[in-house]
Design a protein around this motif. Sequence first.
Motif, short mmCIF file in Angstrom:
data_model
loop_
_atom_site.label_atom_id
_atom_site.label_comp_id
_atom_site.label_asym_id
_atom_site.label_seq_id
_atom_site.Cartn_x
_atom_site.Cartn_y
_atom_site.Cartn_z
N THR A 60 0.80 -1.22 -0.04
CA THR A 60 -0.01 0.00 -0.17
C THR A 60 0.71 1.20 0.02
O THR A 60 1.70 1.21 0.99
CB THR A 60 -0.98 0.05 0.94
N THR A 108 1.12 5.21 0.60
CA THR A 108 0.43 6.22 1.23
C THR A 108 1.23 7.55 1.19
O THR A 108 0.87 8.54 2.12
CB THR A 108 0.10 5.68 2.77
N GLN A 157 -3.01 4.82 -2.76
CA GLN A 157 -3.96 5.51 -2.03
C GLN A 157 -3.49 6.95 -1.57
O GLN A 157 -3.97 7.71 -0.62
CB GLN A 157 -4.26 4.71 -0.58
N LYS A 189 -8.68 5.93 -2.90
CA LYS A 189 -8.49 6.53 -1.35
C LYS A 189 -9.82 6.49 -0.72
O LYS A 189 -10.73 6.93 -1.28
CB LYS A 189 -7.57 7.72 -1.26
#
Length: 362
Positions: free
Chosen positions: A58, A60, A94, A112
């Motif tokens: 993931t 971020t 995201q 997101k």
Amino acid sequence: MAMCALAVNARTWRINYDENSSADFRTLAQACANANVHDGDVFYMEPGYHYGSESDNTVTRRCTIVGPGWGFNTKAGEEIEVSTTHFTSSINIQHDSVHVIGLNAGQIYIYKSGESLSNPLKNVTIERCKVISISISNYTYGINIRNNFFYSRYYNYSCLSLSSYFNYGVVEGNIILGRVSFPGASGVGSRFDHNTLIYYYSSSDYCITYATRTTMIITNNIIIKTSSNYTQNVCDFANGVVNNYNVYSITPAQYAEETATGSTKYSDHPTNQYIGATVENTFINDVEGLFFDEAMRYQVLEGSVAKTAASDGGECGAFGGSHPYVLCGRPTGIPYLYDVDVPEHTTNNTLTISFKVAGQNE
């Protein structure tokens, strides 16, 4: 000036799931969470297997994720493990302003939480990746899907699924062996341009679904439905959709049959080529060399209508346009080794290894 300063100060980090590699991080999630990593840094995904879970993959924070591209060995008949990244789980993007290039990534999700029309996910680029599918959810702005190879050839699902509000996005120069789902609600300022789309799966589904609901511009593509019973099911034609300068698997006979019913859905788009395009009569359908990209098969044949059918008189499909497909997904400016010669025996207790280095400049 601020952008230049960020580029100069960006740091490169090595990511390798193998603990023996002495890389900076094992996973993307670890890199994004580390206090020493800053927005705009570069993550180099080293060749090999990345066994992390979806949560490990993931992203971020704003960053650039670079892989080595990929290669095949015709003698071994299989992909060379050390030449590419192998993600065993999906990658989740995201965050805004993420650039992914040169990965063998399987599935990529772009979304997101908390997205809205006034707060979309913005400015994500997925480029020169080998993927099964890319799925883009909810509200997005300025998403670029460019020069990727979608290899979900025999799966009956949308290998590229665009978000309901896929606004000011670009899908260009991709080779897509599967079905594409356009935005169900909007596609303001977006375009689907110079792609090679071939739907091999035998079903009545369209190559492009929801085309009648979008304002996306469809131009300069090669779009082929291979199933002999459904070759006309390539796109939902509608008067309000800009659908020009494409080469289709719709045959002249099917065009005439449709027109005879009083329908104008094909003739409303007179710059399209309804020539019964097939894989055999449009592409070279062959590969060559020790290292090769399966996309070589989909280079346009000399003399094919697709060679000069684009809006500028050039080539339709992924190898035409301003961002033509780059074989093997090699990132720009990253050197790579080729023609490696390792002798079987030493000479004077010395093993002399020779190799050549080239740079991907396009």
